[in-house]
Structures are given as structure tokens and as C-alpha cells.
Motif scaffolding. Structure first.
Motif, PDB file in Angstrom:
ATOM      1  N   HIS A  81     -41.060  24.371 -51.736  1.00  0.00           N
ATOM      2  CA  HIS A  81     -40.558  25.745 -51.742  1.00  0.00           C
ATOM      3  C   HIS A  81     -41.657  26.736 -52.131  1.00  0.00           C
ATOM      4  CE1 HIS A  81     -37.648  28.951 -51.953  1.00  0.00           C
ATOM      5  NE2 HIS A  81     -38.061  29.259 -53.171  1.00  0.00           N
ATOM      6  N   GLY A  82     -41.847  27.715 -51.269  1.00  0.00           N
ATOM      7  CA  GLY A  82     -42.821  28.757 -51.531  1.00  0.00           C
ATOM      8  C   GLY A  82     -44.256  28.370 -51.279  1.00  0.00           C
ATOM      9  N   ARG A  83     -44.496  27.117 -50.862  1.00  0.00           N
ATOM     10  CA  ARG A  83     -45.874  26.644 -50.673  1.00  0.00           C
ATOM     11  C   ARG A  83     -46.161  26.182 -49.251  1.00  0.00           C
ATOM     12  NH1 ARG A  83     -47.511  22.371 -54.999  1.00  0.00           N
ATOM     13  NH2 ARG A  83     -49.533  22.798 -53.990  1.00  0.00           N
ATOM     14  N   GLY A  84     -45.152  25.724 -48.530  1.00  0.00           N
ATOM     15  CA  GLY A  84     -45.359  25.277 -47.167  1.00  0.00           C
ATOM     16  C   GLY A  84     -44.909  23.848 -46.947  1.00  0.00           C
ATOM     17  N   THR A  85     -45.427  23.244 -45.881  1.00  0.00           N
ATOM     18  CA  THR A  85     -45.073  21.871 -45.510  1.00  0.00           C
ATOM     19  C   THR A  85     -46.291  20.975 -45.683  1.00  0.00           C
ATOM     20  OG1 THR A  85     -43.486  22.734 -43.884  1.00  0.00           O
ATOM     21  CG2 THR A  85     -44.113  20.420 -43.685  1.00  0.00           C
ATOM     22  N   PHE A  86     -46.073  19.841 -46.321  1.00  0.00           N
ATOM     23  CA  PHE A  86     -47.170  18.944 -46.685  1.00  0.00           C
ATOM     24  C   PHE A  86     -46.920  17.543 -46.122  1.00  0.00           C
ATOM     25  CE2 PHE A  86     -47.374  22.364 -49.611  1.00  0.00           C
ATOM     26  CZ  PHE A  86     -48.647  22.413 -50.162  1.00  0.00           C
ATOM     27  N   VAL A  87     -48.005  16.838 -45.858  1.00  0.00           N
ATOM     28  CA  VAL A  87     -47.891  15.413 -45.556  1.00  0.00           C
ATOM     29  C   VAL A  87     -47.381  14.719 -46.816  1.00  0.00           C
ATOM     30  CG1 VAL A  87     -49.127  13.324 -44.867  1.00  0.00           C
ATOM     31  CG2 VAL A  87     -49.779  15.539 -43.900  1.00  0.00           C
ATOM     32  N   HIS A  88     -46.430  13.839 -46.646  1.00  0.00           N
ATOM     33  CA  HIS A  88     -45.838  13.155 -47.806  1.00  0.00           C
ATOM     34  C   HIS A  88     -46.943  12.521 -48.653  1.00  0.00           C
ATOM     35  CE1 HIS A  88     -43.453  10.293 -50.152  1.00  0.00           C
ATOM     36  NE2 HIS A  88     -42.408  11.042 -49.870  1.00  0.00           N
ATOM     37  N   SER A  89     -46.866  12.772 -49.938  1.00  0.00           N
ATOM     38  CA  SER A  89     -47.941  12.327 -50.830  1.00  0.00           C
ATOM     39  C   SER A  89     -47.888  10.841 -51.146  1.00  0.00           C
ATOM     40  CB  SER A  89     -47.897  13.132 -52.131  1.00  0.00           C
ATOM     41  OG  SER A  89     -46.617  13.060 -52.726  1.00  0.00           O
ATOM     42  N   GLY A  90     -46.836  10.160 -50.721  1.00  0.00           N
ATOM     43  CA  GLY A  90     -46.757   8.714 -50.926  1.00  0.00           C
ATOM     44  C   GLY A  90     -46.101   8.347 -52.248  1.00  0.00           C
ATOM     45  N   LEU A  91     -45.874   7.057 -52.422  1.00  0.00           N
ATOM     46  CA  LEU A  91     -45.260   6.547 -53.647  1.00  0.00           C
ATOM     47  C   LEU A  91     -46.322   6.364 -54.721  1.00  0.00           C
ATOM     48  CD1 LEU A  91     -42.975   3.746 -52.134  1.00  0.00           C
ATOM     49  CD2 LEU A  91     -42.329   6.095 -52.697  1.00  0.00           C
ATOM     50  N   THR A  92     -46.003   6.742 -55.925  1.00  0.00           N
ATOM     51  CA  THR A  92     -46.909   6.451 -57.038  1.00  0.00           C
ATOM     52  C   THR A  92     -46.596   5.084 -57.626  1.00  0.00           C
ATOM     53  OG1 THR A  92     -45.426   7.635 -58.551  1.00  0.00           O
ATOM     54  CG2 THR A  92     -47.263   8.872 -57.602  1.00  0.00           C
ATOM     55  N   GLY A  93     -45.323   4.712 -57.551  1.00  0.00           N
ATOM     56  CA  GLY A  93     -44.905   3.409 -58.052  1.00  0.00           C
ATOM     57  C   GLY A  93     -43.392   3.364 -58.110  1.00  0.00           C
ATOM     58  N   ALA A  94     -42.793   2.598 -57.193  1.00  0.00           N
ATOM     59  CA  ALA A  94     -41.339   2.513 -57.151  1.00  0.00           C
ATOM     60  C   ALA A  94     -40.874   1.636 -58.315  1.00  0.00           C
ATOM     61  CB  ALA A  94     -40.886   1.927 -55.815  1.00  0.00           C
ATOM     62  N   SER A  95     -40.292   2.248 -59.319  1.00  0.00           N
ATOM     63  CA  SER A  95     -39.986   1.546 -60.562  1.00  0.00           C
ATOM     64  C   SER A  95     -38.958   0.445 -60.361  1.00  0.00           C
ATOM     65  CB  SER A  95     -39.461   2.531 -61.606  1.00  0.00           C
ATOM     66  OG  SER A  95     -39.058   1.841 -62.762  1.00  0.00           O
ATOM     67  N   LEU A  96     -39.308  -0.752 -60.828  1.00  0.00           N
ATOM     68  CA  LEU A  96     -38.363  -1.859 -60.772  1.00  0.00           C
ATOM     69  C   LEU A  96     -37.359  -1.806 -61.913  1.00  0.00           C
ATOM     70  CD1 LEU A  96     -40.817  -4.682 -59.719  1.00  0.00           C
ATOM     71  CD2 LEU A  96     -38.891  -3.833 -58.389  1.00  0.00           C
ATOM     72  N   LEU A  97     -37.548  -0.850 -62.817  1.00  0.00           N
ATOM     73  CA  LEU A  97     -36.604  -0.760 -63.929  1.00  0.00           C
ATOM     74  C   LEU A  97     -35.247  -0.235 -63.489  1.00  0.00           C
ATOM     75  CD1 LEU A  97     -38.790   0.418 -66.952  1.00  0.00           C
ATOM     76  CD2 LEU A  97     -38.120  -1.882 -66.260  1.00  0.00           C
ATOM     77  N   ARG A  98     -35.145   0.238 -62.244  1.00  0.00           N
ATOM     78  CA  ARG A  98     -33.813   0.595 -61.761  1.00  0.00           C
ATOM     79  C   ARG A  98     -32.963  -0.654 -61.542  1.00  0.00           C
ATOM     80  NH1 ARG A  98     -37.268   0.484 -57.640  1.00  0.00           N
ATOM     81  NH2 ARG A  98     -36.642  -0.128 -55.539  1.00  0.00           N
ATOM     82  N   PHE A  99     -33.599  -1.835 -61.551  1.00  0.00           N
ATOM     83  CA  PHE A  99     -32.879  -3.093 -61.391  1.00  0.00           C
ATOM     84  C   PHE A  99     -32.622  -3.805 -62.718  1.00  0.00           C
ATOM     85  CE2 PHE A  99     -35.261  -3.231 -57.163  1.00  0.00           C
ATOM     86  CZ  PHE A  99     -34.203  -2.686 -56.467  1.00  0.00           C
ATOM     87  N   PHE A 100     -33.271  -3.346 -63.789  1.00  0.00           N
ATOM     88  CA  PHE A 100     -33.184  -4.065 -65.057  1.00  0.00           C
ATOM     89  C   PHE A 100     -32.899  -3.106 -66.202  1.00  0.00           C
ATOM     90  CE2 PHE A 100     -35.956  -6.592 -62.313  1.00  0.00           C
ATOM     91  CZ  PHE A 100     -35.467  -7.871 -62.492  1.00  0.00           C
ATOM     92  N   ARG A 101     -32.319  -3.640 -67.253  1.00  0.00           N
ATOM     93  CA  ARG A 101     -32.111  -2.894 -68.484  1.00  0.00           C
ATOM     94  C   ARG A 101     -32.666  -3.729 -69.635  1.00  0.00           C
ATOM     95  NH1 ARG A 101     -31.620   0.387 -65.355  1.00  0.00           N
ATOM     96  NH2 ARG A 101     -29.955   1.878 -64.969  1.00  0.00           N
ATOM     97  N   PHE A 102     -33.765  -3.251 -70.214  1.00  0.00           N
ATOM     98  CA  PHE A 102     -34.398  -3.940 -71.334  1.00  0.00           C
ATOM     99  C   PHE A 102     -34.288  -3.046 -72.566  1.00  0.00           C
ATOM    100  CE2 PHE A 102     -36.902  -5.554 -67.627  1.00  0.00           C
ATOM    101  CZ  PHE A 102     -36.488  -6.882 -67.689  1.00  0.00           C
ATOM    102  N   GLY A 103     -33.332  -3.341 -73.414  1.00  0.00           N
ATOM    103  CA  GLY A 103     -33.175  -2.543 -74.629  1.00  0.00           C
ATOM    104  C   GLY A 103     -32.946  -1.078 -74.300  1.00  0.00           C
ATOM    105  N   GLY A 104     -33.739  -0.212 -74.928  1.00  0.00           N
ATOM    106  CA  GLY A 104     -33.580   1.222 -74.714  1.00  0.00           C
ATOM    107  C   GLY A 104     -34.461   1.784 -73.625  1.00  0.00           C
ATOM    108  N   ALA A 105     -35.138   0.928 -72.846  1.00  0.00           N
ATOM    109  CA  ALA A 105     -36.037   1.406 -71.805  1.00  0.00           C
ATOM    110  C   ALA A 105     -35.246   2.073 -70.688  1.00  0.00           C
ATOM    111  CB  ALA A 105     -36.862   0.254 -71.238  1.00  0.00           C
ATOM    112  N   GLY A 106     -35.736   3.226 -70.231  1.00  0.00           N
ATOM    113  CA  GLY A 106     -35.091   3.943 -69.154  1.00  0.00           C
ATOM    114  C   GLY A 106     -35.719   3.624 -67.818  1.00  0.00           C
ATOM    115  N   GLU A 107     -35.039   4.043 -66.744  1.00  0.00           N
ATOM    116  CA  GLU A 107     -35.503   3.740 -65.384  1.00  0.00           C
ATOM    117  C   GLU A 107     -36.882   4.316 -65.113  1.00  0.00           C
ATOM    118  OE1 GLU A 107     -34.224   5.018 -60.842  1.00  0.00           O
ATOM    119  OE2 GLU A 107     -32.667   4.766 -62.365  1.00  0.00           O
ATOM    120  N   HIS A 108     -37.206   5.450 -65.743  1.00  0.00           N
ATOM    121  CA  HIS A 108     -38.475   6.117 -65.449  1.00  0.00           C
ATOM    122  C   HIS A 108     -39.589   5.758 -66.429  1.00  0.00           C
ATOM    123  CE1 HIS A 108     -36.465   8.425 -62.352  1.00  0.00           C
ATOM    124  NE2 HIS A 108     -35.539   8.769 -63.212  1.00  0.00           N
TER     125      HIS A 108
END
Length: 257
Positions: A84-111
Motif C-alpha cells: 500500500h502506497g509503495r507499488g507492486t513488488f516481486v514476492h520477497s520469498g519465504l524467510t522461514g515457514a515455521s514448523l511451530l504451527r504444528f507443535f506446542r512446546f510449553g509456552g512457545a508461540g507459533e512465531h
């Protein structure tokens, strides 16, 4: 004469059938395909802006509406992104698709980003299965990375990763301890390879004695097994990854609307 007659017949058939209208309806898709080729060939790098729609309209010789439809198609595909307000960009790619969305370890969050510790890095020949997944010849050199992901002072995930040694020469060099906790930014910075998307499958198994020891779990402990293929912007598979984690910590939520 026959050539002239052929041209006349062709012209008559074109007049009889609404081909020009059909082509007009598809023109934005053809322009999108040309833009896609420009992007995947590296005219604009990942994260860079593409020219303004009016400039592209003039370059490709089409109406502004046609160009906007073409760009919208690539945005829907995930190849481009609007800022928004800047234009259209080539997708910058994934930095790291977190596997923590599949697991729950104590108080660790998905991000949360787990700490990465490389257990082993080696050069191995590609097996037939691995060669097929990576688009290589059987026996080609691949880099095998074995690493553990730590959270709250405990090893939580065990990953085996394979990448093409020819395409990732910098990942063969230096001390892996210098790598960051996320590998995709390392691929981009060291080798110029941007991960654009990834696909994953999930299944369940048990840990071997060696894998269980690395995760500090009992042998034959149940594990969730996540297999991932990562692709560059041109659709080439650049990484194969298999991650194992405690099945008792597996947690996956899907929201349906």
C-alpha cells in the motif's frame, strides 16, 4: 495464386468467427505469461518493485486495463505482492515457514524462532528418490545437513535437509556455526537462491534409537514427520527437508469459513 487464395480464405474465416474477441479476452493472460517469464528470468529480483503500470502498458503495447488484469493475476498467484502506497513488488520469498504451527512446546508461540544447532554437514550422492525430487541426476553431489532446533533449552525438532551442492556452493564453505537460525535468508544472502514457496506433507512414525537420542526421547517414541519441498520463483525444487518432532506435542488447527 494459391498462396493469395489461401490468405483470402484465412481472412474470410477470421471474419466469420469471433477469434479477435476471444484473443482480446485472453490478452491479459498472455501479458501475464510474458511478465512471469521476465520475473523468473531475473529481470526484477525478489523484493524489488516492478515498473509502474503505465510504463509497462507502454512497453508491452496494451491498454492500461489489460495490464492491470495481468498484474492482478500474478498477485493472485503469489508471484507479485502489492504494498500500500509503495507499488507492486516481486514476492520477497519465504524467510522461514515455521514448523511451530504444528507443535506446542510449553509456552512457545507459533512465531518464535527456535535456536538452530548444526549436528552434521556432509556431501553425499543423490539417491534416485532425492534426484527426482530435486531435479538432479542420480549420484549428483548434494549437501546433507542434520540440525536440531532448540526451544527452552531442549532439542525439540530434528531436521534432515538436502540441497544441490552445485547451486549452493557457499553452503559447503565455512563454519555452519556462523549460519543464522533460519536457513532461507542464508540461501538468499550466500547463494542468491530465494525460496518462493514450499509444500508439506505430514505423517506419523516412531523415532529410531539415534534420532531419539538426539531429541532426548526414548527409542521408538512416536513422532510427527513433516516432509517439505521448497521451490524458487521459477518453480524449481531447491530443498528437500524432513523434520521430526515429538508426536505428543503435535498440534494443528484449521479454521474453516
Amino acid at each position: 495464386k494459391r498462396g493469395a487464395l489461401g490468405r483470402l480464405c484465412a481472412k474470410t474465416m477470421t471474419d466469420l468467427f469471433p477469434i479477435p474477441n476471444q484473443l482480446g479476452q485472453r490478452r491479459y493472460a498472455l501479458i501475464a505469461e510474458r511478465l512471469r517469464t521476465e520475473i523468473t528470468s531475473g529481470r526484477w529480483a525478489a523484493g524489488e518493485p516492478i515498473p509502474a503500470e503505465t510504463n509497462l502498458m507502454q512497453e508491452f503495447g496494451v491498454a492500461l486495463g489489460t495490464m492491470r488484469q495481468a498484474i492482478a493475476l500474478l498477485v493472485n498467484e503469489g508471484l507479485l505482492e502489492r504494498r500500500h502506497g509503495r507499488g507492486t513488488f516481486v514476492h520477497s520469498g519465504l524467510t522461514g515457514a515455521s514448523l511451530l504451527r504444528f507443535f506446542r512446546f510449553g509456552g512457545a508461540g507459533e512465531h518464535d524462532v527456535p535456536v538452530s544447532k548444526i549436528h552434521k554437514r556432509s556431501i553425499v550422492p543423490a539417491t534416485p528418490e532425492l534426484a527426482e525430487l530435486l531435479g538432479l541426476r542420480v549420484g549428483a553431489k548434494v549437501i546433507h545437513i542434520l540440525r536440531r532446533r532448540w526451544l527452552q533449552g531442549q532439542p525439540r525438532l530434528l531436521e534432515r535437509i538436502w540441497i544441490d551442492a552445485k547451486r549452493f556452493p557457499a553452503m559447503c564453505e565455512g563454519d555452519p556455526k556462523d549460519w543464522g537460525d533460519l536457513l532461507y535468508p542464508e540461501y538468499a544472502a550466500r547463494c542468491g537462491v530465494v525460496v518462493h514457496r514450499a509444500s508439506e506433507t505430514i505423517e506419523f512414525s516412531t523415532l529410531s534409537g539415534a534420532d531419539a537420542a538426539l531429541l532426548k526421547l526414548p527409542a521408538k517414541h512416536p513422532c510427527a514427520l513433516v516432509s517439505r519441498r521448497a521451490f524458487d520463483i521459477a518453480g524449481q525444487c531447491v530443498e528437500v527437508r524432513v523434520t521430526r518432532g515429538d508426536a505428543n506435542a503435535f498440534h494443528y488447527t484449521v479454521h474453516l469459513t
